[in-house]
Design a protein around this motif. Structure first.
Motif, PDB file in Angstrom:
ATOM      1  N   CYS A 289     -19.008 -26.638   0.301  1.00 53.58           N
ATOM      2  CA  CYS A 289     -17.694 -27.555   0.321  1.00 53.58           C
ATOM      3  C   CYS A 289     -16.356 -26.766   0.628  1.00 53.58           C
ATOM      4  O   CYS A 289     -15.412 -27.240   1.353  1.00 53.58           O
ATOM      5  CB  CYS A 289     -17.648 -28.894  -0.548  1.00 53.58           C
ATOM      6  SG  CYS A 289     -17.331 -28.144  -2.419  1.00 53.58           S
TER       7      CYS A 289
ATOM      8  N   GLY B 273     -14.135 -27.393   5.371  1.00 62.00           N
ATOM      9  CA  GLY B 273     -14.358 -28.041   6.331  1.00 62.00           C
ATOM     10  C   GLY B 273     -15.871 -27.546   6.992  1.00 62.00           C
ATOM     11  O   GLY B 273     -16.321 -28.395   8.090  1.00 62.00           O
TER      12      GLY B 273
ATOM     13  N   LEU C  65     -18.971 -28.617   5.985  1.00 57.71           N
ATOM     14  CA  LEU C  65     -19.722 -29.798   5.942  1.00 57.71           C
ATOM     15  C   LEU C  65     -19.262 -30.805   7.033  1.00 57.71           C
ATOM     16  O   LEU C  65     -20.452 -31.550   7.218  1.00 57.71           O
ATOM     17  CB  LEU C  65     -19.593 -30.552   4.474  1.00 57.71           C
ATOM     18  CG  LEU C  65     -19.726 -29.387   3.319  1.00 57.71           C
ATOM     19  CD1 LEU C  65     -20.092 -30.617   2.030  1.00 57.71           C
ATOM     20  CD2 LEU C  65     -21.201 -28.697   3.405  1.00 57.71           C
ATOM     21  N   GLN C  66     -18.211 -30.627   7.486  1.00 58.37           N
ATOM     22  CA  GLN C  66     -17.808 -31.823   8.726  1.00 58.37           C
ATOM     23  C   GLN C  66     -17.722 -30.994   9.934  1.00 58.37           C
ATOM     24  O   GLN C  66     -17.153 -31.807  10.911  1.00 58.37           O
ATOM     25  CB  GLN C  66     -16.298 -32.330   8.334  1.00 58.37           C
ATOM     26  CG  GLN C  66     -16.215 -33.124   6.970  1.00 58.37           C
ATOM     27  CD  GLN C  66     -16.160 -32.278   5.708  1.00 58.37           C
ATOM     28  OE1 GLN C  66     -15.660 -31.071   5.960  1.00 58.37           O
ATOM     29  NE2 GLN C  66     -16.684 -32.550   4.724  1.00 58.37           N
TER      30      GLN C  66
ATOM     31  N   ARG D 212     -15.897 -28.476  10.590  1.00 58.86           N
ATOM     32  CA  ARG D 212     -14.537 -28.134  11.303  1.00 58.86           C
ATOM     33  C   ARG D 212     -14.146 -26.865  10.238  1.00 58.86           C
ATOM     34  O   ARG D 212     -13.154 -27.230   9.575  1.00 58.86           O
ATOM     35  CB  ARG D 212     -13.812 -29.350  11.231  1.00 58.86           C
ATOM     36  CG  ARG D 212     -14.125 -30.301  12.416  1.00 58.86           C
ATOM     37  CD  ARG D 212     -13.032 -31.693  12.137  1.00 58.86           C
ATOM     38  NE  ARG D 212     -12.535 -31.838  10.976  1.00 58.86           N
ATOM     39  CZ  ARG D 212     -13.420 -32.956  10.300  1.00 58.86           C
ATOM     40  NH1 ARG D 212     -14.188 -33.782  11.068  1.00 58.86           N
ATOM     41  NH2 ARG D 212     -12.908 -33.619   9.219  1.00 58.86           N
TER      42      ARG D 212
END
Length: 216
Positions: free
Chosen positions: A174, A203, A205-206, A208
């Protein structure tokens, strides 16, 4: 090189449910290139660690999380737990003698539930002054706690580092630390930290990945 700088497993942290096999499998799935194993009580057997790293083509770095009399720190460069290193001054001396590196972990956890120190007060805390670097993005901290750590690091001219503080696959990656160069050994990692070729990130995990900037 994307590294989760703060992870605990069942091999060295009794409060963790994260097995080594689950760690490397999830780390690879997420796109992590490396993990620093900040175990609570003892480091991994080096040969087993290297074998696991080679098998899964991921960098694993041995470290210790030590609860000192000033607060929690990640210690890089010691071969294992040494009697007396819970005393911060003793730890600092031994780390210097061994060419190691000390990172203040979640240095302001719990502060927002008490009277919060000013920036100058926080920067003057003995734990912060003792360490070479500050964890500014910790997956187990609140946004307020991470923001204070970030402001302190910037005020002291530190770059700051990020890590999940994961004890399971939940939350792994994370927060991360992105290094400019590839590393395979703990000595190489310490060299890159000393050279300042890294930044804390969020970012992953997303999808980004970007430099960490606190919301507050």
């Amino acid at each position: 090189m994307i590294v989760d700088l703060h992870v605990h497993t069942t091999l060295g942290s009794p409060d963790s449910g994260l097995t080594p096999q689950n760690l490397v499998a999830e780390a690879k799935r997420l796109g992590l290139n490396g993990v620093i194993l900040t175990e609570h009580h003892h480091q991994w057997d080096r040969e087993k660690m290297l074998a696991l790293a080679r098998e899964h083509n991921i960098a694993l770095f041995p470290a210790l999380e030590v609860a000192t009399d000033l607060g929690h720190v990640a210690v890089l460069g010691l071969d294992g737990y040494i009697t007396g290193i819970y005393r911060a001054e003793t730890l600092r001396r031994l780390v210097d003698e061994n060419g190691g590196f000390i990172i203040a972990l979640h240095p302001f956890r719990w502060f927002p539930t008490n009277p919060q120190p000013s920036l100058s007060q926080a920067a003057a805390l003995p734990l912060v002054q003792l360490c070479d670097e500050i964890e500014v993005a910790n997956g187990g901290c609140t946004t307020v706690e991470n923001a204070l750590a970030y402001r302190v690091a910037m005020s002291l001219g530190r770059r700051g580092v990020g890590g999940s503080d994961a004890h399971s696959v939940q939350g792994l990656g994370c927060y991360t630390t992105v290094f400019e160069r590839e590393m395979e050994t703990i000595q190489g990692l310490i060299s890159e930290l000393r050279a300042g070729r890294y930044y804390p990130a969020q970012g992953l995990l997303q999808g980004r990945l970007a430099p960490f900037v606190p919301a507050q």
